[in-house]
Scaffold this motif. Sequence first.
Motif: not given
Length: 582
Positions: A301-319
């Motif tokens: 952003k203009s003030d030097g900080t960041y906007s953050k887009t965070i997407k979460t999920q769970l991955v099945d290890s057995r795959k």
Amino acid sequence: MSIMKPILLLLAATLILASCTNGSKKPESADLVILCTTDVHGACLPYDFKRGCEAEVSLANVSQYVKQERKADPEKVMLFDTGDFLQGQPSIYYYNYVDTTSQHLMARIFNYLGYNAIGVGNHDIETGEGIYNGRFPKMIDMPWLCANAIDTRTGQPMFQPYAVMNRKGIKIAVLGMITPNIHAWLPKSLWPNLEFEDMVECAQKWMPVIQEREHPDIVIGLFHAGSDYETNGNTADTRYNENGSIPAAQKVPGFDIIIIGHDHYKALSDIVNVAGDTVKMIDAATAARFIGRADIHLQRKSDGTYSKTIKTQLVDSRKFAPDADFCAEFENDIKKVNDYIEQPLGTLTADLNGIDGLYGPCKFMDLVHNAQLWATKADVSMAAVLSPYEEIPAGKITWRQLFVIYKYENQLFTLLMKGKEIQKYLEFGFSNQFATMRNANDPLINRDSNGKPVTHTFNYTSAAGIRYIVDISKPAGKRVTILSMSDGSAFDPDKDYKVAINSYQASGGGNFITEGLGWDNATLEAHTIDTTPIDVRSYIASYIKEQGTITPHLRGDWEVIPKDLWEIGKAHEIANDDRYFR
């Protein structure tokens, strides 16, 4: 070359580094991937040592997925674990207590997989100070984080409280914490130089330090505590809450992601904190079955900080198939541990099963009672149902079977209790275990409004050394009648008896001591006669070795009445078993 040139070059490099640190050279955008595991509990090799067969899933499967994700851009991917990895399979026991000179298996695996940081779990503390503050941290290549486990000798965290990492020009701070309820499950002898701070208060203390000293772009919590903060009548404001992860997320602004564990649930959730910001919560269950994942996109952003887009999920290890390179790396460990646990201890003349222990007298449980009475020479033994769905076939008994019979590294306590305290202890246990059966339509097992048993089976109870009846037609607190000692001699409510009990319940686990008897820590200490240096499983092994041949039988110490109602209730529970007890 003049001597000034290297100095100038060094100064220039320092200025460039400082420029990067203060943010003037930070990227306009960046993408990161956070991967995590939790509560692995020994599911680290592609082999189930308890079953003697290939494991359904383990960190070998996780390795394949991590390798795949790192292949395109290894700098983008970070890997974390929240703790409880030093207990759960014979392989871990072997490197905890048998082979104490080699590099620990879990240290080698974490190093091989390239974890960026790991957390401390209550079962890691259970190994004792010689491991968690001695051998193990010297063997790992990553920080072991826990801010609220305080060394009473220094007043400072015994473990590194937080770590800072730089990826893609982005500065990431990771703060570790553990559930503060250790005292309720583990004897003080295992953590003699520790005390545990409330999680919210600890986060409130460390977040300003991290923000002011480090100026991170992302803050991650690595918490070995679950999400259900309302258990046992607690609220978000309860101090020393066993599951303080959500209260910390709500009350302490600054976290972007909190990776949690301890409760063995798989869950993704969004928590809005007091500043109105959203905190992403990830719980990847247990035993490497799932890998938590967060995809983060940062835009400056203009003030030097960041906007953050965070997407979460769970991955099945057995795959994902087990990683062949991982399997080859640790193949020799499987052979070494198998050689150890295949040592014969004795012979069993008939099958043993654990399911009966949920509903009444059980040959499986009486073997544990016999071993505890033999080891301690106590008057009475108390024991819980630890393995209700296990069966041990007749024939040779090995260490492998003992890890099935007794799956925890509990120590063995001998406590001094008056006869009336023994009765109160049993009343408390059977109040949680059994419902009141007034007719054939009532359930035998005490369940909540959702149909789930109100307590875990390791909070059930049974006793040996005394003869008693449990009347399930009576209300809670008025069910137990103690008739005599097992040898027929009189039982005296006012007499002091030596009682053998595992360290979990003796330390307050299941609330038998605190609620059932109303003892505080000082009272417990005054009533503690002895604590063993080794685990209950080892005493069972020694007992079997001395006996040579074990013929399973009921001791005949107790029965559940009315018998007709009990048999109907038991049959109904077995027919409709939903495996809530796992």
